[in-house]
Design an enzyme around this catalytic site. Sequence first.
Site, short mmCIF file in Angstrom:
data_model
loop_
_atom_site.label_atom_id
_atom_site.label_comp_id
_atom_site.label_asym_id
_atom_site.label_seq_id
_atom_site.Cartn_x
_atom_site.Cartn_y
_atom_site.Cartn_z
N GLY A 85 34.86 30.20 54.76
CA GLY A 85 34.34 29.13 53.93
C GLY A 85 32.93 29.28 53.40
O GLY A 85 32.31 28.28 53.01
N ASP A 140 43.99 27.82 51.83
CA ASP A 140 44.12 29.11 52.52
C ASP A 140 45.32 29.03 53.47
O ASP A 140 45.63 27.95 53.98
CB ASP A 140 42.85 29.41 53.33
CG ASP A 140 42.71 30.90 53.66
OD1 ASP A 140 41.79 31.55 53.11
OD2 ASP A 140 43.52 31.43 54.46
N ASP A 176 38.86 34.53 46.22
CA ASP A 176 38.37 35.69 46.99
C ASP A 176 39.52 36.17 47.88
O ASP A 176 39.30 36.78 48.91
CB ASP A 176 37.16 35.25 47.83
CG ASP A 176 36.41 36.41 48.47
OD1 ASP A 176 36.48 37.53 47.94
OD2 ASP A 176 35.75 36.20 49.51
N LYS A 181 38.79 37.99 42.88
CA LYS A 181 38.67 39.31 43.51
C LYS A 181 39.90 40.16 43.21
O LYS A 181 41.03 39.67 43.24
CB LYS A 181 38.53 39.16 45.02
CG LYS A 181 38.51 40.51 45.73
CD LYS A 181 37.78 40.47 47.03
CE LYS A 181 38.66 39.93 48.14
NZ LYS A 181 37.84 39.77 49.35
C1 LIG Z 1 37.96 37.59 52.26
S1 LIG Z 1 38.68 36.11 52.85
C2 LIG Z 1 37.82 34.87 51.94
C3 LIG Z 1 36.39 34.65 52.38
C4 LIG Z 1 35.79 33.41 51.77
N1 LIG Z 1 35.59 33.55 50.33
C5 LIG Z 1 34.46 33.05 52.39
O1 LIG Z 1 33.47 33.12 51.68
O2 LIG Z 1 34.40 32.67 53.55
C6 LIG Z 1 40.26 36.14 52.10
C7 LIG Z 1 41.16 34.97 52.45
O3 LIG Z 1 42.31 35.00 51.59
C8 LIG Z 1 43.34 34.32 52.28
N2 LIG Z 1 44.66 34.56 51.66
C9 LIG Z 1 45.33 35.72 51.55
N3 LIG Z 1 46.52 35.53 50.98
C10 LIG Z 1 46.62 34.21 50.71
C11 LIG Z 1 47.64 33.39 50.12
N4 LIG Z 1 48.81 33.90 49.71
N5 LIG Z 1 47.41 32.06 49.99
C12 LIG Z 1 46.24 31.53 50.43
N6 LIG Z 1 45.24 32.24 51.01
C13 LIG Z 1 45.43 33.58 51.14
C14 LIG Z 1 43.22 34.90 53.69
O4 LIG Z 1 43.86 34.07 54.63
C15 LIG Z 1 41.69 34.98 53.88
O5 LIG Z 1 41.22 33.87 54.59
#
Ligand SMILES: C[S@@+](CC[C@H](N)C(=O)[O-])C[C@H]1O[C@@H](n2cnc3c(N)ncnc32)[C@H](O)[C@@H]1O
Length: 197
Positions: free
Chosen positions: A50, A70, A112, A152
């Site tokens: 987050g 998420d 992201d 991203k």
């Molecule tokens: C790199 S992290 C994001 C970090 C966030 N931007 C932060 O600043 O804290 C990527 C996130 O994408 C989520 N994610 C991946 N596939 C997803 C999907 N199909 N639907 C929702 N979230 C997804 C993962 O669970 C993960 O928490």
Amino acid sequence: MTFKVKDHYFHKAKKDNFLARSVYKLEEIDERFKILKKNDQVIDFGYHPGSWVQYTSEKVGVNGLVIGADVRDINKKLLGVPNVRLFQRDILTIETMQELGVSDQFDVVLSDMAPNTTGIMSVDQARSLNLVEMVFFLMPKFLKPGGNTVIKVFESNDAQVFLKEQKKLFSEFHYLRPKSTRSVSKEYFVIGKDFRP
Ligand SMILES: C[S@@+](CC[C@H](N)C(=O)[O-])C[C@H]1O[C@@H](n2cnc3c(N)ncnc32)[C@H](O)[C@@H]1O
């Protein structure tokens, strides 16, 4: 496989009370391309843990709104923030804005999202592109005309071809690999300004 690199940005995030080092990527993008403004209504796909939500909630202020979605459990550390609403949802199953409790289109769509990686490059690239395609699929429903987006992307030829096609949807379209990106990472960000559906 994911692992935590305890580098300069990791320690800086801890010191600045951010939940992840990724905040500095969004900060750089926002400072450069002026994505977020006061009172904006923003959706953050893949928000967990987050840090982007923390940054965005500050930027949009008390009259703005940040919605995070998420697949992971809701991050309770963000529950007290008044202009933030969180949903445990897989973006691949979202069809309407109403499912996220809103009816007005967003000023900004952030993503992201990163898939669970396997280490097999072609699989990871395809999974990542699948998420990027889904964000663009939802875009006409979710993003206001004139709105902005930050997404991203993992490097691949297919991603390049796909993004080239989407360019015409925005007045401005940029690619950026923020300074805080780990050197081994294959990710970059696509930035669209002034959505013209
Ligand atoms: C790199 S992290 C994001 C970090 C966030 N931007 C932060 O600043 O804290 C990527 C996130 O994408 C989520 N994610 C991946 N596939 C997803 C999907 N199909 N639907 C929702 N979230 C997804 C993962 O669970 C993960 O928490």
